[in-house]
Design an enzyme around this catalytic site. Sequence first.
Site, mmCIF file in Angstrom:
data_model
loop_
_atom_site.group_PDB
_atom_site.id
_atom_site.type_symbol
_atom_site.label_atom_id
_atom_site.label_comp_id
_atom_site.label_asym_id
_atom_site.label_seq_id
_atom_site.Cartn_x
_atom_site.Cartn_y
_atom_site.Cartn_z
ATOM 1 N N ASP A 27 28.420 -55.893 2.731
ATOM 2 C CA ASP A 27 29.107 -56.035 1.426
ATOM 3 C C ASP A 27 30.233 -54.856 1.054
ATOM 4 O O ASP A 27 30.385 -54.441 0.156
ATOM 5 C CB ASP A 27 27.937 -55.311 0.218
ATOM 6 C CG ASP A 27 28.815 -56.142 -1.436
ATOM 7 O OD1 ASP A 27 29.887 -57.217 -1.103
ATOM 8 O OD2 ASP A 27 28.221 -56.479 -2.197
ATOM 9 N N LEU A 57 37.047 -60.118 1.665
ATOM 10 C CA LEU A 57 38.388 -60.199 1.490
ATOM 11 C C LEU A 57 39.541 -59.713 1.338
ATOM 12 O O LEU A 57 41.352 -59.196 1.230
ATOM 13 C CB LEU A 57 39.462 -60.723 2.562
ATOM 14 C CG LEU A 57 38.082 -60.796 4.964
ATOM 15 C CD1 LEU A 57 38.508 -61.998 5.327
ATOM 16 C CD2 LEU A 57 38.731 -59.192 5.056
HETATM 17 O O1 DOR Z 1 29.317 -54.178 -5.489
HETATM 18 C C1 DOR Z 1 29.504 -55.469 -5.433
HETATM 19 N N1 DOR Z 1 30.627 -56.428 -4.889
HETATM 20 N N2 DOR Z 1 28.365 -56.347 -5.584
HETATM 21 C C2 DOR Z 1 28.658 -57.444 -5.319
HETATM 22 O O2 DOR Z 1 28.214 -58.507 -5.472
HETATM 23 C C3 DOR Z 1 30.234 -58.247 -5.203
HETATM 24 C C4 DOR Z 1 31.359 -57.074 -5.345
HETATM 25 C C5 DOR Z 1 32.287 -57.495 -4.743
HETATM 26 O O3 DOR Z 1 33.315 -58.366 -5.263
HETATM 27 O O4 DOR Z 1 32.719 -56.574 -5.771
HETATM 28 ZN ZN ZN Z 2 26.615 -59.330 -4.263
#
Ligand code: DOR
Ligand code: ZN
Length: 425
Positions: free
Chosen positions: A305, A63
């Site tokens: 994700d 977020l």
């Molecule tokens: O692609 C990703 N972005 N993988 C992650 O593990 C963290 C996340 C991020 O916080 O942007």
């Molecule tokens: Zn991750």
Amino acid sequence: MSEKNYIFKNARVIDPARGIDAITDVGVSDGKIADPGKVVKPEVVNLTGKVLAPGFIDLHVHLRQPGNNMAETIASGTAAAAAGGFTSIVAMPNTNPPADNAGAIEFLRQTAAHTGVVRVLPCGCMTKGYEGKEMAGIGSLKAAGVVALSDDGKCIQNHSLMRHVVEYAKSFNLPILDHCEENTLAAEGVVNEGKWSVLLGIAGISGASEELMVARNIILSRQIGWKIHMQHVSVKESVELLRNARKQGILVSGEATPHHLTLNDECIKTYDTNYKMNPPLRSEADRLALIEGIADGTITVIATDHAPHTQTSKLVEFDCAPFGIIGLETALSLCYTELVAKGVIDLPKLVKLFTTGPAEVLGFEDYSLADGNCADIVIFDPTKKYTVDADKFKSKSRNTPFNGQQVQGKVCATLVGGRMVYQEL
Ligand code: DOR
Ligand code: ZN
């Protein structure tokens, strides 16, 4: 504030926890699921042709508030969740500052209560400062209301520390959500190590980096007897490890993201940074293994994700761009199109992956549309085809590789505690 009461008529009601898949009516009274015959002064909504299911749960959402309100806020991120049919989202703690203490969790809870439109379930860091060196105060995180622990974005490299974290997590009844990545094998890589990293001359992340930590986690889970959930599983070897571990009754589970289920590493030949995420898009064989894992029940959760990043931060050379793409507002459509429309799984199974699958990881009991339960509901049209238009997103960010794509299956309405928080009926 008293909420409206509803009777939803003629929907295909899919309620996996109770094994229901039938055309029937659902009542909502005082924010709770109710017998349609007993609802007082309802608004009657005809849902012929639509599906009504328990609200989706996303175990993996960034977020960005506090720290990067330009990319997302709790207000915009929860609005995006509502538009995607999610009624509960687990907020990853890699904010700035990280959510490694009770004060940060309190901030999240209060801000979510004032500005959020869906339930924000806080997740606390496993380590202090999100540095992977010292355990965070897990007892006070639990007392502050976290539902899980994660150092997502990073992975604890010290196995002894991880072992202690898992022991504490068990004593506080908190599942661990782990980003499985061994740093020396991931090295400075930014894409999958394979044919395309070689052809394009971009540094690769070995699949073994993930496999190794999945294996480590399975060993610790077995030894300690506690739940470890593998985030964004991306390689076929991880799926196989999970499959065998679950057969032995070890308390491990895994999630796949819509992007790892729909894309492979060939996409990076465009050098579009919207194909850059961690773990990276893998080979077609890996993608097919994930789909097989979904189909045979090895992978029980789809999680987005959702990783918002500003346009300026992504508008740089591939090597320099941050990892991650947004996903809340395209998850159902992408998965419906890839998995259900192509006949890989049926619709009740897809609903399970978005509802009872994640609920089980969190230890929620009876996540269903039984009378008296909170009216957290998604309504969607499985036949609706449309073109993804990122400019219409509620998210503050636009970093999606799916803009302009034709998809099928669209969320029509989302209710949280009986309150309509998104509506396109
Ligand atoms: O692609 C990703 N972005 N993988 C992650 O593990 C963290 C996340 C991020 O916080 O942007
Ligand atoms: Zn991750």
